[in-house]
Design an enzyme around this catalytic site. Sequence first.
Site, PDB file in Angstrom:
ATOM      1  N   ARG A   1      -8.598  55.173  62.026  1.00 15.04           N
ATOM      2  CA  ARG A   1     -10.022  54.792  62.071  1.00 15.04           C
ATOM      3  C   ARG A   1     -10.857  55.804  61.264  1.00 15.04           C
ATOM      4  O   ARG A   1     -11.895  55.457  60.724  1.00 15.04           O
ATOM      5  CB  ARG A   1     -10.531  54.681  63.511  1.00 15.04           C
TER       6      ARG A   1
ATOM      7  N   SER B   1     -17.191  55.119  67.831  1.00 12.35           N
ATOM      8  CA  SER B   1     -15.730  55.210  67.928  1.00 12.35           C
ATOM      9  C   SER B   1     -15.037  54.514  66.761  1.00 12.35           C
ATOM     10  O   SER B   1     -13.844  54.706  66.561  1.00 12.35           O
ATOM     11  CB  SER B   1     -15.217  54.698  69.272  1.00 12.35           C
TER      12      SER B   1
ATOM     13  N   GLU C   1     -20.314  40.392  69.572  1.00 14.94           N
ATOM     14  CA  GLU C   1     -19.363  40.233  68.472  1.00 14.94           C
ATOM     15  C   GLU C   1     -19.436  38.865  67.803  1.00 14.94           C
ATOM     16  O   GLU C   1     -19.280  38.739  66.588  1.00 14.94           O
ATOM     17  CB  GLU C   1     -17.927  40.488  68.960  1.00 14.94           C
TER      18      GLU C   1
ATOM     19  N   PHE D   1     -11.637  42.693  70.484  1.00 17.56           N
ATOM     20  CA  PHE D   1     -12.865  41.894  70.323  1.00 17.56           C
ATOM     21  C   PHE D   1     -12.960  41.278  68.920  1.00 17.56           C
ATOM     22  O   PHE D   1     -13.427  40.160  68.756  1.00 17.56           O
ATOM     23  CB  PHE D   1     -14.088  42.761  70.608  1.00 17.56           C
TER      24      PHE D   1
ATOM     25  N   HIS E   1      -8.523  50.689  67.396  1.00 24.03           N
ATOM     26  CA  HIS E   1      -7.886  50.424  68.683  1.00 24.03           C
ATOM     27  C   HIS E   1      -6.802  49.348  68.599  1.00 24.03           C
ATOM     28  O   HIS E   1      -6.689  48.466  69.455  1.00 24.03           O
ATOM     29  CB  HIS E   1      -8.925  50.076  69.748  1.00 24.03           C
TER      30      HIS E   1
ATOM     31  N   ASP F   1      -7.005  53.774  77.652  1.00 26.83           N
ATOM     32  CA  ASP F   1      -8.036  52.773  77.964  1.00 26.83           C
ATOM     33  C   ASP F   1      -7.473  51.613  78.795  1.00 26.83           C
ATOM     34  O   ASP F   1      -8.211  50.849  79.401  1.00 26.83           O
ATOM     35  CB  ASP F   1      -8.639  52.193  76.677  1.00 26.83           C
TER      36      ASP F   1
ATOM     37  N   ARG G   1      -6.725  54.140  67.145  1.00 26.49           N
ATOM     38  CA  ARG G   1      -7.718  55.018  67.750  1.00 26.49           C
ATOM     39  C   ARG G   1      -7.233  56.461  67.686  1.00 26.49           C
ATOM     40  O   ARG G   1      -7.985  57.373  67.375  1.00 26.49           O
ATOM     41  CB  ARG G   1      -7.984  54.661  69.215  1.00 26.49           C
TER      42      ARG G   1
END
Lengths: 311, 277
Positions: free
Chosen positions: A9, A36, A57, A82, A108, A116, A166
């Site tokens: 990322r 993030s 989104e 998402f 992610h 998470d 991530r």
Amino acid sequence: METKYIATRDGYGDEILILGRENKNIYVVDCDIGKSCKTVPFSKELPNQHVNVGIAEQNACGVAAGLATTGKIPFVTSYAVFGSMRMSEQIRQEVCYPNLNVKIACSHGGFTPANDGASHQGIEDMGILRTIPNMTVCMPADYNATRKLVRAAAEYYGPVYLRFTRDPIPVIYDENATFELGKANKLMSGTDITIIGNGDVLNLAYTAAKQLEQEGISVALYDMHTIKPLDVDVVKEAIETTGKIITVEDHNILNGLGSAVCEIVAEAGKGIVKRIGIQDQFGESAPYESLLQKNGITVENIISESKKLLN
Amino acid sequence: MANKELVAKLKKQAQTVRLTLLDMIYKAQSGHPGGSLSATEFMTALYFNELNIDPKNPKWEDRDRFVLSKGHVCPVLYTCLALRGYFDTEILGTLRKEGSILQGHPDMKRCPGIDISTGSLGQGISVAVGMAIAGKRDAKDYRVFTLVGDGETNEGQVWEAAQTASKYQLDNLVVIVDNNNLQNDDTCDVVMPTLDLAKKFEAFGFETFAIDGHDMEAVVDALANAKTKNGKPKCIVGKTVKGKGVSFMENVVMWHGMAPNDEQYTQAIKDVKEGLL
């Protein structure tokens, strides 16, 4: 030399900022997770090319489509869960069907947001988006690959889904390595068995391949960063040269890299494939390595499955 | 106030639009007449007066944009495009036929004058917001209009888009709600009460205009007035009648997506011709 670890990322955040400086048509559409997803420097330096629609989104995707109709190149930025599923039908209707120049850039991916838990671990994303016409689906294997492939996506006209990690993963490519969407990178040549991996677990395949070589087994290793369009020539070559293929991915074994390879092998009518990936089960909050281990995505298992195929 | 001559001309034009769209749905034996008829005044006023467009140059970058968020009423859009000269009116007879540029829902890749493909409800308004943001960022004068159904506002995405329009102060965006109070299964009140749509959009930061969506003068005025550069996106809620102009279609749920048979078609044409005489 000591291995460096960087989350991909960060590669996205670094490259999108440079792209934005170079081309005022590059936009980032954020969904309140810019921090993030590493787009904050972009939003601060290039506010005129930045839109933040909040936690919405579906709308983000439509807004990006609208921007694209005017010649912008928007990167909708979210998490894999998402960005593939919450906005799936918007991607289909407003991006892929009209073939607009929208990129979906997601952090992610796979088990990389390990602690998470399952809600944030996107394990189905690449498979879902692979089934939509006009879509390109890509997961770079390290920071340097990410920089290059984000740039390649910006330069290519059409919808592209990009998936990042991530958490930090090893840097395996040199800064000068070259990448092309839809073309696998060959990391090792060999004649006994072919290993095809991608994303954050390519480094495991790499380690396994090197150990197999030390044991006298000749391994061909590819980074199939783009699972759609798949580099079919590489798979066909593998069928002809080794006839034995192991796929390695941090994604459900259904409809990801392994499935895509199997489609080519099945239609060829020869060759054999063993898929290593997530065993069609959800993850949980746990160390990343532990989640991979529960699904057999380990150096040891890649070696063991390779030997089984060879025998 | 719109001048009387213009309003009279547009009323006559609306009658032609109704006759033409009924003809195309009848010939196709498929399509959505109810919502096409309720939106006819808005669509006529847009395409024959308000929109700054060039049918000879459909991709002109300074053009006003139109997004048919309620994509199923494309017969009225196709009719307006054809009558404005985007393509030959004979093509209207190919609605929903294999290979036609006139797909069951609008396809920007096939049909000139379509600014975005739509058909899945709730999404077009987001695209319109994106177009309007681009217009602001590029300091262009074009406006973006989108037609949304009242039933369509059931979709949460409509409100996601509305709050974004407000945040980015899109006074170049005009959301038109075709408030005919019918949706696919039943009335809005039965399926999902919309409550006061003008108040809802106002709460979302819009400058709103509540009008009779069949009063051509009111429609023309609202479209012209919805351009104040006050940082507020605009919303025109037009009270309309689904199936307007055809006696047996008015306020009848069934005519949402059904084509008339021979007898019904004859009656429909008669009704429309008589209605404005």
